[in-house]
Design an enzyme around this catalytic site. Structure first.
Site, PDB file in Angstrom:
ATOM      1  N   LYS A   1     -14.417 -13.337  12.529  1.00 59.60           N
ATOM      2  CA  LYS A   1     -13.560 -13.050  13.687  1.00 59.60           C
ATOM      3  C   LYS A   1     -13.937 -13.868  14.923  1.00 59.60           C
ATOM      4  CE  LYS A   1     -15.959  -8.708  14.840  1.00 59.60           C
ATOM      5  NZ  LYS A   1     -16.730  -9.060  16.028  1.00 59.60           N
TER       6      LYS A   1
ATOM      7  N   CYS B   1     -27.026 -13.756  14.320  1.00 60.91           N
ATOM      8  CA  CYS B   1     -28.230 -14.591  14.308  1.00 60.91           C
ATOM      9  C   CYS B   1     -28.038 -15.853  15.153  1.00 60.91           C
ATOM     10  CB  CYS B   1     -28.543 -14.950  12.857  1.00 60.91           C
ATOM     11  SG  CYS B   1     -29.901 -16.066  12.667  1.00 60.91           S
TER      12      CYS B   1
ATOM     13  N   THR C   1     -20.454  -7.834   7.343  1.00 60.04           N
ATOM     14  CA  THR C   1     -20.027  -7.790   8.748  1.00 60.04           C
ATOM     15  C   THR C   1     -21.162  -7.450   9.712  1.00 60.04           C
ATOM     16  OG1 THR C   1     -19.261  -5.540   8.326  1.00 60.04           O
ATOM     17  CG2 THR C   1     -17.596  -7.282   8.247  1.00 60.04           C
TER      18      THR C   1
ATOM     19  N   ILE D   1     -36.666  -6.739  19.650  1.00 60.89           N
ATOM     20  CA  ILE D   1     -35.869  -7.270  20.760  1.00 60.89           C
ATOM     21  C   ILE D   1     -36.543  -6.976  22.097  1.00 60.89           C
ATOM     22  CG2 ILE D   1     -33.664  -7.021  22.002  1.00 60.89           C
ATOM     23  CD1 ILE D   1     -32.310  -6.672  19.291  1.00 60.89           C
ATOM     24  N   GLY D   2     -37.012  -5.742  22.266  1.00 54.26           N
ATOM     25  CA  GLY D   2     -37.646  -5.370  23.531  1.00 54.26           C
ATOM     26  C   GLY D   2     -38.832  -6.267  23.846  1.00 54.26           C
ATOM     27  N   LEU D   3     -39.665  -6.521  22.823  1.00 58.00           N
ATOM     28  CA  LEU D   3     -40.872  -7.325  23.066  1.00 58.00           C
ATOM     29  C   LEU D   3     -40.512  -8.795  23.277  1.00 58.00           C
ATOM     30  CD1 LEU D   3     -43.354  -5.714  20.530  1.00 58.00           C
ATOM     31  CD2 LEU D   3     -43.224  -5.354  22.993  1.00 58.00           C
TER      32      LEU D   3
ATOM     33  N   HIS E   1     -58.313 -29.338   6.861  1.00 53.19           N
ATOM     34  CA  HIS E   1     -59.112 -29.057   8.053  1.00 53.19           C
ATOM     35  C   HIS E   1     -58.824 -30.107   9.113  1.00 53.19           C
ATOM     36  CE1 HIS E   1     -62.448 -27.803  10.538  1.00 53.19           C
ATOM     37  NE2 HIS E   1     -62.796 -29.080  10.638  1.00 53.19           N
TER      38      HIS E   1
HETATM   39  P1  FAD Z   1     -24.386 -10.812  11.222  1.00 51.74           P
HETATM   40  O1  FAD Z   1     -25.245 -11.929  11.550  1.00 51.74           O
HETATM   41  O2  FAD Z   1     -24.216  -9.728  12.241  1.00 51.74           O
HETATM   42  O3  FAD Z   1     -22.959 -11.446  10.875  1.00 51.74           O
HETATM   43  C1  FAD Z   1     -21.839 -10.663  10.674  1.00 51.74           C
HETATM   44  C2  FAD Z   1     -20.621 -11.476  11.061  1.00 51.74           C
HETATM   45  O4  FAD Z   1     -19.474 -10.758  10.691  1.00 51.74           O
HETATM   46  C3  FAD Z   1     -20.499 -11.731  12.556  1.00 51.74           C
HETATM   47  O5  FAD Z   1     -20.316 -13.098  12.788  1.00 51.74           O
HETATM   48  C4  FAD Z   1     -19.275 -10.931  12.982  1.00 51.74           C
HETATM   49  O6  FAD Z   1     -18.529 -11.577  14.013  1.00 51.74           O
HETATM   50  C5  FAD Z   1     -18.481 -10.898  11.690  1.00 51.74           C
HETATM   51  N1  FAD Z   1     -17.588  -9.752  11.554  1.00 51.74           N
HETATM   52  C6  FAD Z   1     -17.849  -8.443  11.791  1.00 51.74           C
HETATM   53  N2  FAD Z   1     -16.787  -7.679  11.449  1.00 51.74           N
HETATM   54  C7  FAD Z   1     -15.839  -8.542  10.995  1.00 51.74           C
HETATM   55  C8  FAD Z   1     -14.537  -8.360  10.463  1.00 51.74           C
HETATM   56  N3  FAD Z   1     -14.002  -7.140  10.294  1.00 51.74           N
HETATM   57  N4  FAD Z   1     -13.844  -9.458  10.109  1.00 51.74           N
HETATM   58  C9  FAD Z   1     -14.367 -10.702  10.238  1.00 51.74           C
HETATM   59  N5  FAD Z   1     -15.611 -10.927  10.708  1.00 51.74           N
HETATM   60  C10 FAD Z   1     -16.338  -9.854  11.062  1.00 51.74           C
HETATM   61  N6  FAD Z   1     -33.500 -11.783  12.457  1.00 51.74           N
HETATM   62  C11 FAD Z   1     -34.442 -12.615  11.983  1.00 51.74           C
HETATM   63  O7  FAD Z   1     -34.627 -12.707  10.768  1.00 51.74           O
HETATM   64  N7  FAD Z   1     -35.206 -13.377  12.820  1.00 51.74           N
HETATM   65  C12 FAD Z   1     -35.054 -13.323  14.170  1.00 51.74           C
HETATM   66  O8  FAD Z   1     -35.754 -14.027  14.894  1.00 51.74           O
HETATM   67  C13 FAD Z   1     -34.071 -12.453  14.699  1.00 51.74           C
HETATM   68  N8  FAD Z   1     -33.879 -12.372  16.024  1.00 51.74           N
HETATM   69  C14 FAD Z   1     -32.893 -11.579  16.508  1.00 51.74           C
HETATM   70  C15 FAD Z   1     -32.725 -11.498  17.882  1.00 51.74           C
HETATM   71  C16 FAD Z   1     -31.741 -10.693  18.425  1.00 51.74           C
HETATM   72  C17 FAD Z   1     -31.551 -10.644  19.931  1.00 51.74           C
HETATM   73  C18 FAD Z   1     -30.885  -9.952  17.549  1.00 51.74           C
HETATM   74  C19 FAD Z   1     -29.793  -9.101  18.103  1.00 51.74           C
HETATM   75  C20 FAD Z   1     -31.068 -10.001  16.183  1.00 51.74           C
HETATM   76  C21 FAD Z   1     -32.076 -10.810  15.641  1.00 51.74           C
HETATM   77  N9  FAD Z   1     -32.303 -10.887  14.273  1.00 51.74           N
HETATM   78  C22 FAD Z   1     -33.292 -11.698  13.789  1.00 51.74           C
HETATM   79  C23 FAD Z   1     -31.504 -10.096  13.307  1.00 51.74           C
HETATM   80  C24 FAD Z   1     -30.439 -10.984  12.656  1.00 51.74           C
HETATM   81  O9  FAD Z   1     -29.619 -11.543  13.656  1.00 51.74           O
HETATM   82  C25 FAD Z   1     -29.619 -10.172  11.684  1.00 51.74           C
HETATM   83  O10 FAD Z   1     -30.458  -9.493  10.786  1.00 51.74           O
HETATM   84  C26 FAD Z   1     -28.684 -11.068  10.891  1.00 51.74           C
HETATM   85  O11 FAD Z   1     -27.840 -11.776  11.746  1.00 51.74           O
HETATM   86  C27 FAD Z   1     -27.857 -10.237   9.900  1.00 51.74           C
HETATM   87  O12 FAD Z   1     -27.017 -11.083   9.195  1.00 51.74           O
HETATM   88  P2  FAD Z   1     -25.638 -10.535   8.604  1.00 51.74           P
HETATM   89  O13 FAD Z   1     -24.978 -11.696   7.972  1.00 51.74           O
HETATM   90  O14 FAD Z   1     -25.866  -9.316   7.820  1.00 51.74           O
HETATM   91  O15 FAD Z   1     -24.793 -10.074   9.887  1.00 51.74           O
HETATM   92  P1  NAD Z   2     -36.233  -2.004  16.533  1.00 49.47           P
HETATM   93  O1  NAD Z   2     -35.862  -1.013  15.514  1.00 49.47           O
HETATM   94  O2  NAD Z   2     -37.071  -3.159  16.180  1.00 49.47           O
HETATM   95  O3  NAD Z   2     -36.968  -1.276  17.749  1.00 49.47           O
HETATM   96  C1  NAD Z   2     -36.373  -0.245  18.478  1.00 49.47           C
HETATM   97  C2  NAD Z   2     -37.461   0.477  19.250  1.00 49.47           C
HETATM   98  O4  NAD Z   2     -36.851   1.386  20.136  1.00 49.47           O
HETATM   99  C3  NAD Z   2     -38.393   1.277  18.352  1.00 49.47           C
HETATM  100  O5  NAD Z   2     -39.720   1.035  18.727  1.00 49.47           O
HETATM  101  C4  NAD Z   2     -37.978   2.716  18.620  1.00 49.47           C
HETATM  102  O6  NAD Z   2     -39.043   3.646  18.463  1.00 49.47           O
HETATM  103  C5  NAD Z   2     -37.560   2.620  20.063  1.00 49.47           C
HETATM  104  N1  NAD Z   2     -36.630   3.659  20.513  1.00 49.47           N
HETATM  105  C6  NAD Z   2     -35.602   4.193  19.818  1.00 49.47           C
HETATM  106  N2  NAD Z   2     -34.963   5.111  20.590  1.00 49.47           N
HETATM  107  C7  NAD Z   2     -35.613   5.132  21.772  1.00 49.47           C
HETATM  108  C8  NAD Z   2     -35.433   5.865  22.986  1.00 49.47           C
HETATM  109  N3  NAD Z   2     -34.444   6.753  23.124  1.00 49.47           N
HETATM  110  N4  NAD Z   2     -36.284   5.633  24.019  1.00 49.47           N
HETATM  111  C9  NAD Z   2     -37.287   4.706  23.887  1.00 49.47           C
HETATM  112  N5  NAD Z   2     -37.505   4.007  22.770  1.00 49.47           N
HETATM  113  C10 NAD Z   2     -36.674   4.213  21.738  1.00 49.47           C
HETATM  114  O7  NAD Z   2     -34.829  -2.456  17.165  1.00 49.47           O
HETATM  115  P2  NAD Z   2     -34.476  -3.664  18.125  1.00 49.47           P
HETATM  116  O8  NAD Z   2     -35.683  -4.153  18.845  1.00 49.47           O
HETATM  117  O9  NAD Z   2     -33.301  -3.180  18.898  1.00 49.47           O
HETATM  118  O10 NAD Z   2     -34.005  -4.751  17.097  1.00 49.47           O
HETATM  119  C11 NAD Z   2     -32.913  -4.486  16.196  1.00 49.47           C
HETATM  120  C12 NAD Z   2     -33.099  -5.206  14.900  1.00 49.47           C
HETATM  121  O11 NAD Z   2     -32.961  -6.590  15.090  1.00 49.47           O
HETATM  122  C13 NAD Z   2     -34.479  -4.960  14.330  1.00 49.47           C
HETATM  123  O12 NAD Z   2     -34.375  -4.058  13.272  1.00 49.47           O
HETATM  124  C14 NAD Z   2     -34.955  -6.285  13.844  1.00 49.47           C
HETATM  125  O13 NAD Z   2     -35.009  -6.272  12.450  1.00 49.47           O
HETATM  126  C15 NAD Z   2     -33.906  -7.287  14.313  1.00 49.47           C
HETATM  127  N6  NAD Z   2     -34.579  -8.303  15.123  1.00 49.47           N
HETATM  128  C16 NAD Z   2     -35.499  -9.098  14.498  1.00 49.47           C
HETATM  129  C17 NAD Z   2     -36.174 -10.045  15.234  1.00 49.47           C
HETATM  130  C18 NAD Z   2     -37.163 -10.915  14.534  1.00 49.47           C
HETATM  131  O14 NAD Z   2     -37.145 -10.946  13.310  1.00 49.47           O
HETATM  132  N7  NAD Z   2     -38.006 -11.627  15.247  1.00 49.47           N
HETATM  133  C19 NAD Z   2     -35.945 -10.190  16.583  1.00 49.47           C
HETATM  134  C20 NAD Z   2     -35.020  -9.355  17.176  1.00 49.47           C
HETATM  135  C21 NAD Z   2     -34.337  -8.413  16.433  1.00 49.47           C
END
Ligand code: FAD
Ligand code: NAD
Length: 460
Positions: A34, A42, A142, A183-185, A439
């Site tokens: 979409k 990602c 999705t 995400i928070g960290l 090394h």
């Molecule tokens: P998505 O990447 O969410 O893709 C789903 C796609 O479907 C989207 O493009 C969306 O637009 C589309 N879509 C949804 N509904 C419809 C529909 N009805 N019709 C058509 N299209 C649709 N993961 C890591 O491994 N390493 C990281 O460093 C990392 N960092 C992250 C940082 C942040 C800030 C966030 C939010 C996430 C991060 N993640 C990371 C998590 C990672 O982005 C997801 O796990 C990954 O993108 C999941 O892939 P997916 O294909 O399942 O879904």
């Molecule tokens: P997360 O699940 O990693 O962390 C959410 C945190 O929020 C947890 O520590 C939880 O205990 C806390 N929390 C939940 N409810 C709360 C509340 N009411 N008050 C205070 N704390 C609360 O989720 P995220 O950081 O939002 O990331 C989402 C997903 O995206 C993760 O599952 C992760 O797999 C993916 N992600 C991955 C990467 C990476 O691989 N480097 C980076 C960003 C995101």
């Protein structure tokens, strides 16, 4: 009605990877996305933009604080936030172009619009493309979107999710982050490095739930030393905006005033409007699609992968599932080794892990041996000036098989690849210990930790 062998809904890591693999295996494939670009959360608002910001902000801090340790004098270092954001956009655009090229090269037909499954084998696309597609197999990919908290007045400006926190137009004076997860960290660290005061509020008594407790506790200390403030065991009751300020209300505590709030309390699957209920596709209590072997949903011919289903929400996990799902459809067999999926938190230092934690092994009653090696005893870490952290290897006490590897330290995210291969191949710590490592490299810390499992580390 246009006909294909496979329709993939969602062009993220799970979806576009599945589409390409299916085309390689000879299927005619449609991919419905979409958003204007493929790559998913990602690429657009996740892994890639956040890693660009982490990289740039780390270089900014290095230029300000640590070049002088290397005998390099620089003048006044100033932040060009607009330039930094522009670079982020360029990286995303270039990678999106790359995905488009790959889809074209593999003859995957891209449709722009929202996909709805209207019948067992039919998808309606609404958007720039308006069309009905038919295929014997449909993969739902999705993905997910930010989870929201009740009583939080999100406005996309001062009170935001990760999406907006990737693009703030100025550096917050005081950013409150709710949730000490990935995400928070990561994003908290970006804005702290760029000059914000950052306070992280976490509901649990620890950061990064699911990560090895000892490593998370050590990381917490390092982050606090860098200036990040943490309030653990803290429950947020509501968040309100008052002009240009925000008030974060806590259970049993004084409210906190700040100028921006990032809510990062997890993500929820994107299933709305897909047509799941009408088709009777089963979901679990958290709304994730329930799948059986081969990623099959409860409706024949419909599959689901990635953030939509159970397991860690990680891009590489989604990709593995996308490939395995398609191979299952075409070749009748597929497998994802969930014990060998690494996780990396791209803070400084990085935190990377694969396999079991100490807690999970204890809970399962598995006897294990532990080997630890600190980066303080690694030559390359000294040359980098990054000696914080350590490698920890957990091996089966009886068989010596590697069960878990946890790394807190420089380039942990790259180092973990060797540990993933070890677990995938069923290696023992002795195998790792007898493997020659160049090394001076950081990877020697893995060899030494493996030696430590056997009680014979050389350099510690
Ligand atoms: P998505 O990447 O969410 O893709 C789903 C796609 O479907 C989207 O493009 C969306 O637009 C589309 N879509 C949804 N509904 C419809 C529909 N009805 N019709 C058509 N299209 C649709 N993961 C890591 O491994 N390493 C990281 O460093 C990392 N960092 C992250 C940082 C942040 C800030 C966030 C939010 C996430 C991060 N993640 C990371 C998590 C990672 O982005 C997801 O796990 C990954 O993108 C999941 O892939 P997916 O294909 O399942 O879904
Ligand atoms: P997360 O699940 O990693 O962390 C959410 C945190 O929020 C947890 O520590 C939880 O205990 C806390 N929390 C939940 N409810 C709360 C509340 N009411 N008050 C205070 N704390 C609360 O989720 P995220 O950081 O939002 O990331 C989402 C997903 O995206 C993760 O599952 C992760 O797999 C993916 N992600 C991955 C990467 C990476 O691989 N480097 C980076 C960003 C995101």
């Amino acid at each position: 009605m246009e006909r294909f062998d496979l329709i993939v809904i969602g062009g993220g890591p799970g979806g576009y990877t599945a589409a390409i693999r299916a085309a390689q295996l000879g299927l005619s494939v449609a991919c419905v996305e979409k958003e204007p670009i493929c790559g998913g959360t990602c690429l657009r608002v996740g892994c890639i933009p956040s890693k660009v910001l982490l990289e740039s902000s780390e270089r900014y801090v290095e230029a300000k604080n640590s070049f002088s340790n290397h005998g390099i004098k620089v003048g006044d270092v100033a932040l060009d936030l607009a330039g930094l954001m522009a670079r982020k956009e360029t990286v995303v655009r270039n990678l999106a172009r790359g995905i488009d090229t790959l889809l074209k090269k593999n003859h995957v037909r891209r449709y722009r619009g929202t996909g709805h499954v209207t019948a067992q084998h039919v998808v309606r696309v609404d958007g720039e493309d308006k069309v009905e597609l038919e295929a014997p197999h449909i993969i739902l990919a999705t993905g997910s979107m930010p989870a929201s908290l009740p009583n939080v007045d999100y406005d996309g400006d001062r009170i935001v999710t990760s999406t907006e926190a990737l693009s703030f137009g100025d550096v917050p004076a005081h950013l409150v982050v709710i949730g000490a997860g990935y995400i928070g960290l990561e994003l908290g660290m970006v804005w702290m490095r760029l000059g914000a005061r950052v306070t992280v509020l976490e509901y649990l008594p620890r950061i990064l739930p699911g990560t090895d407790e000892e490593m998370a506790a050590e990381a917490l200390k390092l982050f606090q030393r860098q200036g990040m403030e943490f309030r653990l065991d803290t429950r947020v009751t509501s968040v309100k905006r008052e002009n240009d300020q925000c008030r974060v209300y806590l259970e049993g505590g004084e409210p906190i005033s700040c100028d921006r709030v990032l809510v990062a309390v997890g993500r929820v699957p994107c299933t709305q409007g897909l047509g799941l209920q009408e088709l009777g596709i089963q979901t679990d209590r958290s709304g994730r699609i329930v799948v059986q072997e081969g990623f099959r949903t409860s409706v024949e011919g419909i599959y689901a992968v990635g953030d939509l289903i159970a397991g860690p929400m990680l891009a590489h996990k989604a990709q593995e599932e996308g490939v395995a799902c398609v191979e299952g459809i075409v070749e009748g067999y597929s497998h994802v080794n969930y014990d060998a999926i690494p996780s990396v938190c791209y803070t400084h230092p990085e935190i990377a892990a694969v396999g079991k934690t100490e807690e999970s092994l204890r809970k399962a009653g598995t006897a294990f041996t532990k080997g630890v090696f600190p980066f303080l005893a690694n030559g390359r870490a000294h040359t980098l000036g990054e000696t914080e952290g350590r490698v920890k290897i957990l091996a089966d006490a009886k068989t010596d098989r590697v069960l878990g590897v946890h790394i807190l330290g420089p380039r942990a995210g790259d180092l973990i690849a060797e540990a993933v291969a070890a677990i995938q191949f069923g290696a023992s710590s002795e195998d790792l210990a007898r493997t020659c490592h160049a090394h001076p490299t950081l990877s020697e810390a893995i060899k030494e930790a493996a030696l430590a499992v056997l009680g014979r580390a050389i350099h510690f």
